[in-house]
Design a protein around this motif. Structure first.
Motif, PDB file in Angstrom:
ATOM      1  N   ALA A  38       0.861  -1.177   0.000  1.00  0.00           N
ATOM      2  CA  ALA A  38       0.000   0.000   0.000  1.00  0.00           C
ATOM      3  C   ALA A  38       0.897   1.226   0.000  1.00  0.00           C
ATOM      4  CB  ALA A  38      -0.898  -0.009   1.231  1.00  0.00           C
ATOM      5  N   PRO A  39       0.533   2.273  -0.718  1.00  0.00           N
ATOM      6  CA  PRO A  39       1.402   3.444  -0.783  1.00  0.00           C
ATOM      7  C   PRO A  39       1.549   4.126   0.572  1.00  0.00           C
ATOM      8  CG  PRO A  39      -0.677   3.861  -1.899  1.00  0.00           C
ATOM      9  CD  PRO A  39      -0.680   2.427  -1.509  1.00  0.00           C
ATOM     10  N   SER A  40       2.757   4.538   0.868  1.00  0.00           N
ATOM     11  CA  SER A  40       3.055   5.311   2.069  1.00  0.00           C
ATOM     12  C   SER A  40       4.046   6.390   1.672  1.00  0.00           C
ATOM     13  CB  SER A  40       3.633   4.423   3.171  1.00  0.00           C
ATOM     14  OG  SER A  40       2.665   3.529   3.653  1.00  0.00           O
ATOM     15  N   ALA A  41       3.527   7.527   1.263  1.00  0.00           N
ATOM     16  CA  ALA A  41       4.351   8.644   0.816  1.00  0.00           C
ATOM     17  C   ALA A  41       3.825   9.916   1.456  1.00  0.00           C
ATOM     18  CB  ALA A  41       4.326   8.757  -0.700  1.00  0.00           C
ATOM     19  N   LEU A  42       4.698  10.622   2.152  1.00  0.00           N
ATOM     20  CA  LEU A  42       4.300  11.809   2.902  1.00  0.00           C
ATOM     21  C   LEU A  42       5.177  12.994   2.539  1.00  0.00           C
ATOM     22  CD1 LEU A  42       4.061  10.076   6.402  1.00  0.00           C
ATOM     23  CD2 LEU A  42       2.161  10.594   4.866  1.00  0.00           C
ATOM     24  N   VAL A  61      10.283  18.126   3.377  1.00  0.00           N
ATOM     25  CA  VAL A  61      10.956  16.874   3.018  1.00  0.00           C
ATOM     26  C   VAL A  61       9.902  15.861   2.585  1.00  0.00           C
ATOM     27  CG1 VAL A  61      12.934  17.211   4.563  1.00  0.00           C
ATOM     28  CG2 VAL A  61      10.923  15.990   5.395  1.00  0.00           C
ATOM     29  N   THR A  62      10.354  14.872   1.837  1.00  0.00           N
ATOM     30  CA  THR A  62       9.478  13.766   1.456  1.00  0.00           C
ATOM     31  C   THR A  62       9.900  12.526   2.224  1.00  0.00           C
ATOM     32  OG1 THR A  62      10.919  13.173  -0.399  1.00  0.00           O
ATOM     33  CG2 THR A  62       9.078  14.667  -0.862  1.00  0.00           C
ATOM     34  N   LEU A  63       8.930  11.673   2.487  1.00  0.00           N
ATOM     35  CA  LEU A  63       9.192  10.430   3.211  1.00  0.00           C
ATOM     36  C   LEU A  63       8.353   9.327   2.587  1.00  0.00           C
ATOM     37  CD1 LEU A  63      10.544   8.985   5.631  1.00  0.00           C
ATOM     38  CD2 LEU A  63       8.559   9.650   6.993  1.00  0.00           C
ATOM     39  N   ASN A  64       9.016   8.357   1.997  1.00  0.00           N
ATOM     40  CA  ASN A  64       8.363   7.190   1.414  1.00  0.00           C
ATOM     41  C   ASN A  64       8.728   5.988   2.264  1.00  0.00           C
ATOM     42  OD1 ASN A  64       7.438   8.695  -0.865  1.00  0.00           O
ATOM     43  ND2 ASN A  64       9.518   8.588  -1.666  1.00  0.00           N
ATOM     44  N   ALA A  69      12.269   2.462   2.937  1.00  0.00           N
ATOM     45  CA  ALA A  69      12.354   3.854   3.372  1.00  0.00           C
ATOM     46  C   ALA A  69      13.218   4.647   2.397  1.00  0.00           C
ATOM     47  CB  ALA A  69      12.935   3.932   4.775  1.00  0.00           C
ATOM     48  N   SER A  70      12.678   5.788   1.951  1.00  0.00           N
ATOM     49  CA  SER A  70      13.430   6.646   1.041  1.00  0.00           C
ATOM     50  C   SER A  70      12.850   8.053   1.116  1.00  0.00           C
ATOM     51  CB  SER A  70      13.352   6.109  -0.393  1.00  0.00           C
ATOM     52  OG  SER A  70      12.023   6.121  -0.850  1.00  0.00           O
ATOM     53  N   GLY A  71      13.370   8.928   0.303  1.00  0.00           N
ATOM     54  CA  GLY A  71      12.904  10.303   0.260  1.00  0.00           C
ATOM     55  C   GLY A  71      14.004  11.256   0.676  1.00  0.00           C
ATOM     56  N   THR A  72      13.637  12.526   0.850  1.00  0.00           N
ATOM     57  CA  THR A  72      14.627  13.528   1.226  1.00  0.00           C
ATOM     58  C   THR A  72      14.727  13.717   2.735  1.00  0.00           C
ATOM     59  OG1 THR A  72      12.992  15.297   0.982  1.00  0.00           O
ATOM     60  CG2 THR A  72      14.347  14.776  -0.950  1.00  0.00           C
ATOM     61  N   HIS A  73      13.936  12.987   3.495  1.00  0.00           N
ATOM     62  CA  HIS A  73      14.003  13.062   4.958  1.00  0.00           C
ATOM     63  C   HIS A  73      15.387  12.596   5.398  1.00  0.00           C
ATOM     64  CE1 HIS A  73      13.126  12.424   9.185  1.00  0.00           C
ATOM     65  NE2 HIS A  73      11.951  13.017   9.010  1.00  0.00           N
ATOM     66  N   PRO A  74      16.069  13.340   6.284  1.00  0.00           N
ATOM     67  CA  PRO A  74      17.441  12.975   6.672  1.00  0.00           C
ATOM     68  C   PRO A  74      17.545  11.661   7.456  1.00  0.00           C
ATOM     69  CG  PRO A  74      16.676  14.873   7.929  1.00  0.00           C
ATOM     70  CD  PRO A  74      15.636  14.598   6.891  1.00  0.00           C
ATOM     71  N   ALA A  75      16.474  11.210   8.075  1.00  0.00           N
ATOM     72  CA  ALA A  75      16.498   9.947   8.825  1.00  0.00           C
ATOM     73  C   ALA A  75      15.299   9.099   8.403  1.00  0.00           C
ATOM     74  CB  ALA A  75      16.475  10.221  10.322  1.00  0.00           C
ATOM     75  N   GLN A 113       1.214  15.835   4.908  1.00  0.00           N
ATOM     76  CA  GLN A 113       0.188  15.555   3.904  1.00  0.00           C
ATOM     77  C   GLN A 113       0.644  14.354   3.092  1.00  0.00           C
ATOM     78  OE1 GLN A 113      -2.678  17.379   3.581  1.00  0.00           O
ATOM     79  NE2 GLN A 113      -2.020  18.682   5.261  1.00  0.00           N
ATOM     80  N   GLY A 114      -0.290  13.507   2.716  1.00  0.00           N
ATOM     81  CA  GLY A 114       0.058  12.392   1.852  1.00  0.00           C
ATOM     82  C   GLY A 114      -0.792  11.178   2.108  1.00  0.00           C
ATOM     83  N   VAL A 115      -0.166  10.016   1.954  1.00  0.00           N
ATOM     84  CA  VAL A 115      -0.855   8.743   2.084  1.00  0.00           C
ATOM     85  C   VAL A 115      -0.035   7.831   2.977  1.00  0.00           C
ATOM     86  CG1 VAL A 115      -1.710   6.735   0.809  1.00  0.00           C
ATOM     87  CG2 VAL A 115      -1.793   8.988  -0.235  1.00  0.00           C
ATOM     88  N   TRP A 116      -0.685   7.189   3.941  1.00  0.00           N
ATOM     89  CA  TRP A 116      -0.027   6.201   4.799  1.00  0.00           C
ATOM     90  C   TRP A 116      -0.778   4.890   4.658  1.00  0.00           C
ATOM     91  CZ3 TRP A 116       4.411   5.354   7.016  1.00  0.00           C
ATOM     92  CH2 TRP A 116       4.518   4.287   7.891  1.00  0.00           C
ATOM     93  N   GLN A 117      -0.121   3.892   4.118  1.00  0.00           N
ATOM     94  CA  GLN A 117      -0.685   2.567   3.870  1.00  0.00           C
ATOM     95  C   GLN A 117      -2.045   2.650   3.186  1.00  0.00           C
ATOM     96  OE1 GLN A 117      -0.420   0.373   7.542  1.00  0.00           O
ATOM     97  NE2 GLN A 117       1.779   0.078   7.290  1.00  0.00           N
ATOM     98  N   GLY A 118      -2.099   3.492   2.160  1.00  0.00           N
ATOM     99  CA  GLY A 118      -3.289   3.615   1.337  1.00  0.00           C
ATOM    100  C   GLY A 118      -4.353   4.564   1.861  1.00  0.00           C
TER     101      GLY A 118
END
Length: 143
Positions: A38-42, A61-64, A69-75, A113-118
């Motif tokens: 399920a998409p999890s992108a914030l 920042v983005t958090l996938n 785990a990926s995105g521009t979030h530093p952790a 803002q975004g989607v967490w597990q759909g």
């Protein structure tokens, strides 16, 4: 003749590879494609102010979190693990209890803002100052 054989081989491989996809698409023409995850992108933002509408975003920042785990979030890895531990509930995040912050009032607002597990996520929280924000969650809001 060799060109014809090459095209026949390509079409055969394409048909074999895509056959499972076309069957699913024909079975449910209006359905969204299914996925293993399920998409999890914030998108997380922070800025100084009392509300998101009054604050100018200073950092975003983005958090996938799915499939990895990926995105521009530093952790990103730690933030995704923390969110999974809270079941995606940003209000349930527990911060570090060993941090002492001043009582200086310099409000910082965080939005997610975004989607967490759909499921659609829309979150806003105002902290008394940057130190309180950093202490509120060990890695999700630390950007």
């Amino acid at each position: 003749m060799r060109n014809t054989a090459r095209w026949a081989a390509i079409l055969g491989l394409t048909a074999a590879t895509c056959a499972p996809l076309t069957g699913a698409a024909l079975a449910a023409p209006g359905a969204a494609p299914s996925s293993l995850y399920a998409p999890s992108a914030l998108v997380l933002t922070t800025g100084h102010g009392e509300t998101a509408t009054a604050a100018t975003p200073e950092r975003a920042v983005t958090l996938n979190c799915a499939p990895t785990a990926s995105g521009t979030h530093p952790a990103a890895i730690d933030a995704c693990a923390e969110l999974r531990g809270a079941g995606g509930d940003l209000s349930a995040l527990r911060g570090r209890g060993d941090v002492q912050c001043t009582k200086l009032y310099d409000p910082v607002v965080v939005t997610v803002q975004g989607v967490w597990q759909g499921k659609r996520v829309s979150y806003e929280r105002t902290f008394g100052n940057s130190c309180v924000k950093e202490a509120a969650s060990s890695s999700v809001f630390a950007f």
